[in-house]
Design an enzyme around this catalytic site. Structure first.
Site, PDB file in Angstrom:
ATOM      1  CG  ASP A   1      -1.837   1.227   1.263  1.00 52.74           C
ATOM      2  OD1 ASP A   1      -2.440   1.534   0.219  1.00 52.74           O
ATOM      3  OD2 ASP A   1      -1.955   1.890   2.315  1.00 52.74           O
ATOM      4  CB  SER A   2       0.208   4.794  -0.686  1.00 47.97           C
ATOM      5  OG  SER A   2      -0.966   4.903   0.104  1.00 47.97           O
TER       6      SER A   2
ATOM      7  CB  CYS B   1      -3.321   0.411  -2.487  1.00 52.60           C
ATOM      8  SG  CYS B   1      -3.393   2.125  -3.012  1.00 52.60           S
TER       9      CYS B   1
ATOM     10  CG  HIS C   1      -5.084   5.198   3.978  1.00 52.18           C
ATOM     11  ND1 HIS C   1      -4.594   4.595   2.846  1.00 52.18           N
ATOM     12  CD2 HIS C   1      -3.996   5.687   4.655  1.00 52.18           C
ATOM     13  CE1 HIS C   1      -3.260   4.722   2.828  1.00 52.18           C
ATOM     14  NE2 HIS C   1      -2.882   5.371   3.907  1.00 52.18           N
TER      15      HIS C   1
ATOM     16  CB  CYS D   1      -9.624   4.864   0.150  1.00 55.67           C
ATOM     17  SG  CYS D   1      -7.967   5.291   0.761  1.00 55.67           S
TER      18      CYS D   1
ATOM     19  CD  GLU E   1       0.119   6.903   5.365  1.00 49.74           C
ATOM     20  OE1 GLU E   1       1.304   6.741   5.672  1.00 49.74           O
ATOM     21  OE2 GLU E   1      -0.658   5.943   5.194  1.00 49.74           O
TER      22      GLU E   1
HETATM   23  N1  DGL Z   1      -4.861   3.313   0.451  1.00 44.33           N
HETATM   24  C1  DGL Z   1      -5.017   3.760  -0.863  1.00 44.33           C
HETATM   25  C2  DGL Z   1      -6.312   3.307  -1.519  1.00 44.33           C
HETATM   26  O1  DGL Z   1      -6.873   2.328  -1.134  1.00 44.33           O
HETATM   27  C3  DGL Z   1      -4.613   5.135  -1.283  1.00 44.33           C
HETATM   28  C4  DGL Z   1      -4.243   6.189  -0.323  1.00 44.33           C
HETATM   29  C5  DGL Z   1      -3.343   7.247  -0.959  1.00 44.33           C
HETATM   30  O2  DGL Z   1      -2.131   7.015  -0.933  1.00 44.33           O
HETATM   31  O3  DGL Z   1      -3.849   8.240  -1.490  1.00 44.33           O
HETATM   32  O4  DGL Z   1      -6.739   3.877  -2.487  1.00 44.33           O
END
Ligand code: DGL
Length: 259
Positions: free
Chosen positions: A7-8, A70, A184, A182, A150
């Site tokens: 993931d990011s 992600c 997150h 997303c 984050e």
């Molecule tokens: N966690 C990521 C997603 O599911 C992206 C978050 C990001 O880095 O903008 O899209």
């Protein structure tokens, strides 16, 4: 061999948390591309390059399967990744189909929450076009939630006013299902619950991804008898400092409490 989770940043932990329930005896490499987060606010080309660098690194560590945990990365790179690497590669996409099935014919809307990049992508538009025959799907980017997660900022005094402001133009009573598109966003499920009417369902795609990982490993006879050990990496560097490791572990514990 381990399973790679990418993931990011910390969002993929919400997917890993589900995978651990289905596959507690596997061992994992969790790769957070923190130096390049957030993906959702960057260009497609830029993010694609980050993802290929990250996956090259993970494959170099020796993984038997890769989970792109992600939605943004999946939408822009999963097809190309599958062409390049010959390990199973699983992704995650906004759970639009189950959401539409729940709401169709009930005069309720589906609200998809995701990153700007996911919502802009052709993959998302094609998905909605294929499924949303009654025009009930609406979408909203919530980039600040990625930023909050984050920075490990989950306090409701910050999160709730932001959500309320972003949702101000929606009639919440009309919404039947909210899709967390997303990875997150599940960290903020409690905050969302306090804003949406009780009868609104809030769903994500991570259970489906977790079940698929298990199904694929079983089919390939590649199940391990490990201990659920997780090695954490941040943009190619092994995370060894105690505070960061405990932050990551605490997020997994926090997710236990959310459900
Ligand atoms: N966690 C990521 C997603 O599911 C992206 C978050 C990001 O880095 O903008 O899209």
């Amino acid at each position: 061999m381990r399973i790679g989770i990418l993931d990011s940043g910390v969002g993929g932990l919400t997917v890993l948390h589900q995978i651990l329930k289905w596959l507690p005896k596997e061992d994992y490499i969790y790769y957070a591309d923190t130096s390049n987060a957030p993906y959702g606010e960057k260009s497609k080309e830029e993010v694609k390059e980050y993802i290929f660098n990250a996956v090259d690194f993970m494959v170099g560590q020796g993984i038997k399967a890769l989970v792109i945990a992600c939605n943004t990365a999946t939408s822009i790179a999963v097809d190309d990744l599958r062409e390049k690497y010959d390990i199973p590669i699983l992704g995650i996409e906004p759970a639009v189909k189950p959401a539409v099935q729940r709401c169709e014919g009930k005069r309720k809307k589906v609200l998809v929450l995701a990153t700007n990049l996911t919502l802009k992508e052709e993959k998302y538009h094609n998905l909605v076009e294929r499924i949303d025959h009654q025009d009930i799907v609406e979408s909203l980017p919530l980039p600040k939630l990625v930023e909050f997660a984050e920075r490990f900022k989950f306090r409701e005094e910050k999160v709730v006013p932001y959500l309320k402001e972003e949702l101000a133009s929606f009639d919440l009573k009309q919404i039947g299902t909210v899709v967390l598109g997303c990875t997150h966003f599940p960290f903020f499920q409690k905050n969302m619950r306090s804003i949406f009417p009780e009868e609104v369902d809030i769903i994500s795609g991570s259970i489906g991804t977790a079940k698929n990982v298990k199904r694929i490993l079983e089919a390939r006879n590649q199940m391990s008898s490990g201990t659920g050990d997780i090695l954490y990496f941040s943009s190619g560097v092994k995370i060894e400092d105690k505070e960061t490791l405990s932050n990551y572990k605490n997020l997994l514990v926090m997710l236990d409490k959310i459900e």
